[in-house]
Design a protein around this motif. Sequence first.
Motif, mmCIF file in Angstrom:
data_model
loop_
_atom_site.group_PDB
_atom_site.id
_atom_site.type_symbol
_atom_site.label_atom_id
_atom_site.label_comp_id
_atom_site.label_asym_id
_atom_site.label_seq_id
_atom_site.Cartn_x
_atom_site.Cartn_y
_atom_site.Cartn_z
ATOM 1 N N ARG A 183 0.846 -1.182 0.000
ATOM 2 C CA ARG A 183 0.000 0.000 0.000
ATOM 3 C C ARG A 183 0.890 1.244 0.000
ATOM 4 N NH1 ARG A 183 -2.981 -3.466 -1.067
ATOM 5 N NH2 ARG A 183 -5.034 -3.981 -0.175
ATOM 6 N N ARG A 236 -3.922 1.266 8.806
ATOM 7 C CA ARG A 236 -5.080 1.522 7.939
ATOM 8 C C ARG A 236 -6.075 2.424 8.664
ATOM 9 N NH1 ARG A 236 -10.295 -0.955 6.614
ATOM 10 N NH2 ARG A 236 -10.661 -0.798 4.352
ATOM 11 N N VAL A 296 -10.034 4.386 7.971
ATOM 12 C CA VAL A 296 -11.207 4.509 7.113
ATOM 13 C C VAL A 296 -11.977 5.756 7.533
ATOM 14 C CG1 VAL A 296 -11.409 2.025 6.708
ATOM 15 C CG2 VAL A 296 -12.638 3.058 8.625
ATOM 16 N N GLY A 328 -14.958 -0.127 3.986
ATOM 17 C CA GLY A 328 -14.621 1.162 3.420
ATOM 18 C C GLY A 328 -13.247 1.180 2.790
ATOM 19 N N ARG A 329 -12.993 2.229 2.029
ATOM 20 C CA ARG A 329 -11.700 2.393 1.364
ATOM 21 C C ARG A 329 -10.633 2.733 2.389
ATOM 22 N NH1 ARG A 329 -9.680 7.408 -0.813
ATOM 23 N NH2 ARG A 329 -7.779 7.022 -2.021
ATOM 24 N N GLY A 330 -9.520 2.039 2.329
ATOM 25 C CA GLY A 330 -8.451 2.260 3.287
ATOM 26 C C GLY A 330 -7.572 3.444 2.920
ATOM 27 N N LEU A 331 -7.205 4.199 3.932
ATOM 28 C CA LEU A 331 -6.203 5.257 3.814
ATOM 29 C C LEU A 331 -5.025 4.817 4.666
ATOM 30 C CD1 LEU A 331 -8.595 8.301 4.403
ATOM 31 C CD2 LEU A 331 -7.994 7.248 2.219
ATOM 32 N N ALA A 365 -8.799 11.195 0.951
ATOM 33 C CA ALA A 365 -10.214 10.810 0.847
ATOM 34 C C ALA A 365 -10.951 11.619 -0.211
ATOM 35 C CB ALA A 365 -10.891 10.984 2.199
#
Length: 207
Positions: A10, A26, A28, A45-48, A70
């Motif tokens: 990532r 991670r 979210v 949810g999409r991971g940051l 995001a």
Amino acid sequence: MTREDHVAERRCIVSGETQPQAGLVRFVVGPGDVIVPDLRGKLPGRGLWVSARRDLVETACAKNAFSRAARRKVSVPEGLPALIESQWVNGCLNLLGLARKAGDIVAGFEKVKGWLQSGEAAVLVTASDASPDGRRKLYGLAAGRPDVDLFTSEQLSLALGRGNVVHAALRDGGLARRFVADVNMLAGYRQCESPDGLSERELRNGE
């Protein structure tokens, strides 16, 4: 490369570096557009992703990196870097509590010494406020095993449900391996150097 050889990677939203997922935290976007840490990687949810270092999480908070990643305005909880560290500490201590219930840990200088001498101990845990003399004696018996000193005697005592825990030892098994993995993450997050946390030998070997 086989499927077994594949390592998920990532990109850190602060440094821009791509690295194995295991070395990042991670996040979210949760309800109310609030950033939520997801240390176990299980939230939807999409991971940051941010490299698992406290200074980089602090930078992400200070420089609005979460909103940029995001692509919308999000809120960052006050004290997020400290919250993440607290969650890792609590997770490590909870594993020690589970090991106690499973009979996979002993506490007390003599019992720990006995486990080290017999080879039953896989991980040595020493309170960060332990006396130097006791440390030296047990470190000398650890013989290449991970030695962890990230937690105070008070924290270890609460985790194990008994008073004045200064020295403990874990038997090999799934709980011990999970504990060492989480301690590695905590030590890296704090950017600890030997002897705080795993010894320099264990950090280098990634055991």
